[in-house]
Write an enzyme that holds these catalytic residues in place. Structure first.
Site, short mmCIF file in Angstrom:
data_model
loop_
_atom_site.label_atom_id
_atom_site.label_comp_id
_atom_site.label_asym_id
_atom_site.label_seq_id
_atom_site.Cartn_x
_atom_site.Cartn_y
_atom_site.Cartn_z
N LYS A 152 -10.31 7.77 3.03
CA LYS A 152 -10.66 6.43 2.56
C LYS A 152 -12.15 6.13 2.66
O LYS A 152 -12.65 5.21 2.02
CB LYS A 152 -9.81 5.38 3.29
CG LYS A 152 -8.35 5.42 2.80
CD LYS A 152 -7.52 4.25 3.26
CE LYS A 152 -6.19 4.16 2.52
NZ LYS A 152 -5.24 5.24 2.80
N CYS A 156 0.80 -1.22 0.00
CA CYS A 156 0.00 0.00 0.00
C CYS A 156 0.84 1.27 0.00
O CYS A 156 0.29 2.37 0.03
CB CYS A 156 -0.96 -0.04 1.18
SG CYS A 156 -1.90 -1.59 1.17
N HIS A 192 -9.90 1.81 0.39
CA HIS A 192 -8.44 1.64 0.41
C HIS A 192 -8.04 1.01 -0.92
O HIS A 192 -8.33 -0.16 -1.17
CB HIS A 192 -8.03 0.77 1.60
CG HIS A 192 -6.54 0.67 1.78
ND1 HIS A 192 -5.65 1.34 0.99
CD2 HIS A 192 -5.81 -0.02 2.70
CE1 HIS A 192 -4.42 1.06 1.39
NE2 HIS A 192 -4.48 0.24 2.43
N PHE A 237 1.97 -3.33 3.92
CA PHE A 237 2.43 -4.63 4.43
C PHE A 237 3.94 -4.73 4.26
O PHE A 237 4.52 -4.17 3.33
CB PHE A 237 1.80 -5.76 3.61
CG PHE A 237 0.46 -6.21 4.10
CD1 PHE A 237 -0.24 -5.49 5.05
CD2 PHE A 237 -0.11 -7.38 3.60
CE1 PHE A 237 -1.48 -5.92 5.50
CE2 PHE A 237 -1.36 -7.81 4.03
CZ PHE A 237 -2.04 -7.08 4.98
N ALA A 241 -5.31 -1.44 14.10
CA ALA A 241 -3.92 -1.19 14.44
C ALA A 241 -3.39 0.08 13.79
O ALA A 241 -2.73 0.90 14.44
CB ALA A 241 -3.07 -2.39 14.02
N GLU A 251 -0.80 5.40 13.78
CA GLU A 251 -0.55 6.62 13.00
C GLU A 251 -0.82 7.86 13.85
O GLU A 251 -0.09 8.85 13.76
CB GLU A 251 -1.43 6.62 11.74
CG GLU A 251 -1.06 7.72 10.75
CD GLU A 251 -1.81 7.62 9.42
OE1 GLU A 251 -2.78 6.84 9.33
OE2 GLU A 251 -1.41 8.34 8.48
N HIS A 276 -2.81 7.88 6.18
CA HIS A 276 -3.06 6.54 5.65
C HIS A 276 -4.44 6.09 6.12
O HIS A 276 -5.24 5.64 5.32
CB HIS A 276 -1.96 5.59 6.10
CG HIS A 276 -2.00 4.28 5.40
ND1 HIS A 276 -2.04 4.17 4.04
CD2 HIS A 276 -2.04 3.00 5.88
CE1 HIS A 276 -2.08 2.88 3.69
NE2 HIS A 276 -2.09 2.17 4.79
#
Lengths: 263, 397
Positions: B320, B162, B325, B383, B297, B302, B291
């Site tokens: 988003k 991402c 996303h 990731f 999480a 963030e 993000h």
């Protein structure tokens, strides 16, 4: 574009280190990369990955990590001090095969571990996690004929501009049966070079040249089959030229090529 | 590190997402707070979730057989918006095709087409229409964009989950600085497919409702698809008022394949590196596009990173809830939204944020604002612990 090529790693059929590869360039005959019973190919040790993660790590990750470790050791650069550009022309075709086969089946539920291992940056992800490397980690591709040259160029530019060591790694695994008609790759291969900012006369220099180039002939007959088989093995022409102290022209895409000149 | 800021100028940009084709429906959707998300109706998917699907993509431009895939069709649709292709053709006529490069981010490439090949295959043999060498490989979107635009300079596909199409700006800035090209088409293309719908569902990361970034009741992400592009050149070759890429920061968490560290260390380091290169202070940033995936999480981690970097505050939000996303396209989606904030003064808030999570360490903007800002930041994390932050600032008036 310039950098010092400070250390190499290599793994493929007939060689498990860069030294063994260079011995082949010098005319030695290859030893078998198969294990003792010969039933399946050996896998790289990749001991830098902690045991628990190593069990879950696919071959693509182990290949990348193995040659990356070798290049760090040969160069004396600590893994945590280098940014990373990890390349693979075809990605992890075993996992792609698993994903697509599972999704086409009566029970299309995917394994969460296989899914997070399916990202193209799984090898650089495992590497940074295993070594505590917080620097930039990239994962790239530029096609079966272009990945070696374009990704090496990307890594050298990053090293030169950022003035930081960059670990370049390229690997491709063999293709599973369903992919063979498209990508008839039958052996795994991985190479790595630790790139260090050049200080003067020690620089390897890269330059773009207009016009397409073909892949040059390899001078080592024992490696000719692998060279034609695996997209990453195209790097053998580069490593052989460097071993002979010669410059080499690599195809970059259909309209340009990359000249690599040793110091 | 002696990097001069303002390493490149952004002279054109476009986005096609669930909000529509091009910048006009993007801005309209953001301004009216109309989400592009819909209940999952992706053909063949039974997963109970919401998605940001590009409407009408199936009826979009037909491609030559060798290039046929949903991902390339979305790339084509995206390239046709906002006169973007014409801008690239101008660059090619000015610099020469060999002096223009392409760097495209993606996480899925054309794997949707590979999924179809596996559904159609008989005893591991693919029907002939699927034997497309330029499709079934990671570089598929980079190949298509270079082919379609007539780009003959270097072409690269970046696939770091991402963060992919944020990192394209960093690589492009270096290519320009190294002098190997005079202009770079950067972008990101990712399309909905069963691999990502099934994969994120297997990780229990998909929400059964439209995603609610930073909300205390958030329960996962909404997947989306998008194609976005930007044309970057050296500042001396651009109009003086073109926005500048002032800085970028690329870091690795070195923590876990699919979880960020709880304190957001890697995110903090990426933001700090981007700010340091830009020579701007945190207080100079007028808007931060986060993000903000709505995963449990990410959002808390963030917010902790933001609290340490922006100790005097910043208007910070996740968009988003509008687009979903879009994975490998998220970087370009949010870079374009940040560029629009910089040039139009529309600072989008966070859709579906009703009750901010008390665990957040930083206040998140829910409502849209209108304000002139001099610089913006965009965060993309992926990731493998792959982080990229970008800082854009206004050109000269």
């Amino acid at each position: 574009m310039k950098a010092r090529f400070a250390g190499m790693g290599a793994w493929g059929p007939g060689f498990e280190t860069a030294d063994a590869l260079e011995a082949l360039f010098d005319g030695e005959m290859p030893t078998s990369a198969d294990d003792s019973d010969g039933a399946r190919p050996a896998r790289p040790a990749a001991t830098i990955i902690p045991p628990r993660e190593r069990r879950r790590a696919p071959l693509s990750v182990k290949l990348a990590v193995e040659v990356a470790s070798q290049a760090c050791e040969a160069s004396g650069i600590a893994p945590a001090d280098a940014a990373c550009v990890f390349a693979s022309a075809l990605g992890d075709l075993d996992i792609t095969d698993y994903m697509c086969r599972t999704l086409a089946s009566e029970t299309p539920q995917l394994s969460p571990t296989k899914f997070h291992n399916s990202v193209h940056n799984a090898p650089v992800g495992y590497w940074t996690i295993s070594t505590g490397d917080n620097h930039a980690g990239n994962a790239v591709a530029a096609g079966p004929d272009g990945t070696v040259a374009v990704s090496l160029m990307e890594a050298v530019i990053q090293c030169d501009i950022e003035q930081r060591p960059v670990l370049w790694v390229c690997q491709d695994i063999a293709a599973p049966p369903a992919y063979q008609a498209l990508w008839p790759v039958n052996a795994a291969c991985a190479v790595a070079i630790m790139l260090v900012p050049a200080t003067g006369g020690d620089a390897h220099r890269l330059s773009l040249a207009p016009g397409a180039a073909g892949w040059p002939a390899l001078h080592t007959p024992a490696l000719a089959a692998l060279y034609d088989d695996n997209p990453t093995a195209r790097a053998l022409a580069l490593l052989e030229a460097l071993h002979r102290g010669e410059s080499i022209c690599l195809p970059l895409n259909e309209s340009s090529s990359l000249q690599v000149t040793p110091p | 590190m002696s990097r001069s800021p303002d390493s490149c100028a952004v002279t054109a940009w476009t986005l096609t997402s669930a909000l529509g084709c091009g910048r006009e429906p993007l801005l309209a959707g953001l301004r009216t707070r109309a989400s592009g998300l819909r209940r999952n109706d992706f053909p063949g998917s039974a997963i109970d979730t919401w998605i940001g699907r590009v409407a009408g993509l199936e009826d979009g431009p037909e491609l030559a057989p060798e290039w046929r895939s949903r991902n390339n069709r979305l790339a084509e649709l995206g390239l046709c918006q906002d006169d973007f292709s014409a801008s690239v053709l101008n660059a090619i006529s000015r610099y020469g095709a060999g002096r223009v490069g392409a760097i495209i981010g993606t996480s899925t490439s054309s794997i949707g087409r590979t999924e179809a090949a596996y559904r159609a295959m008989d005893d591991d043999n693919w029907p002939p229409e699927f034997l497309q060498p330029d499709i079934h490989q990671p570089h598929s979107p980079g190949l298509y964009v270079a082919h379609r635009l007539g780009i003959e300079g270097p072409a690269l596909t970046i696939s770091t989950a991402c963060a992919s199409s944020a990192k394209v700006f960093a690589s492009a800035a270096r290519w320009l600085q190294a002098g190997i090209v005079d202009a770079v088409v950067v972008g990101g293309v990712d399309t909905l497919c069963h691999s990502v719908l099934g994969g994120f569902h297997s990780l229990e990361l998909t929400s059964t409702r439209p995603c609610r970034p930073f909300d205390q009741d958030r329960d996962g992400i909404s997947l989306g698809e998008a194609a976005g592009f930007a044309l970057v050149t050296r500042p001396g070759d651009a109009p003086t008022d073109a926005p500048r890429l002032a800085g970028y920061g690329e870091t690795s968490d070195a923590f876990h394949m699919s979880q960020p560290p709880e304190n957001g260390d890697g995110a903090e380091a990426a933001m700090r590196a981007a700010l340091a290169m830009s020579a701007l202070a945190p207080a100079d940033i007028g808007y931060a596009n986060l993000h903000g995936t709505a995963s449990q999480a990410n959002d808390v981690a963030e917010s902790r990173a933001l609290a340490r970097v922006f100790d005097s505050g910043v208007t910070a939000a996740s968009t988003k809830g509008w687009t979903g996303h879009t994975l490998g396209a998220a970087g370009i989606v949010e870079a374009v939204i940040a560029l629009e904030a910089l040039t139009t003064g529309l600072l989008p808030g966070t859709l579906n944020l009703e009750k901010p999570d008390p665990a957040l360490a930083f206040p998140i903007a829910g409502d849209n604002r209108d304000a002139e800002v001099g610089a913006v930041l965009s965060n993309s994390f992926g990731f493998g612990g792959n982080n990229c932050s970008l800082v854009f600032r206004r050109g000269q008036p």
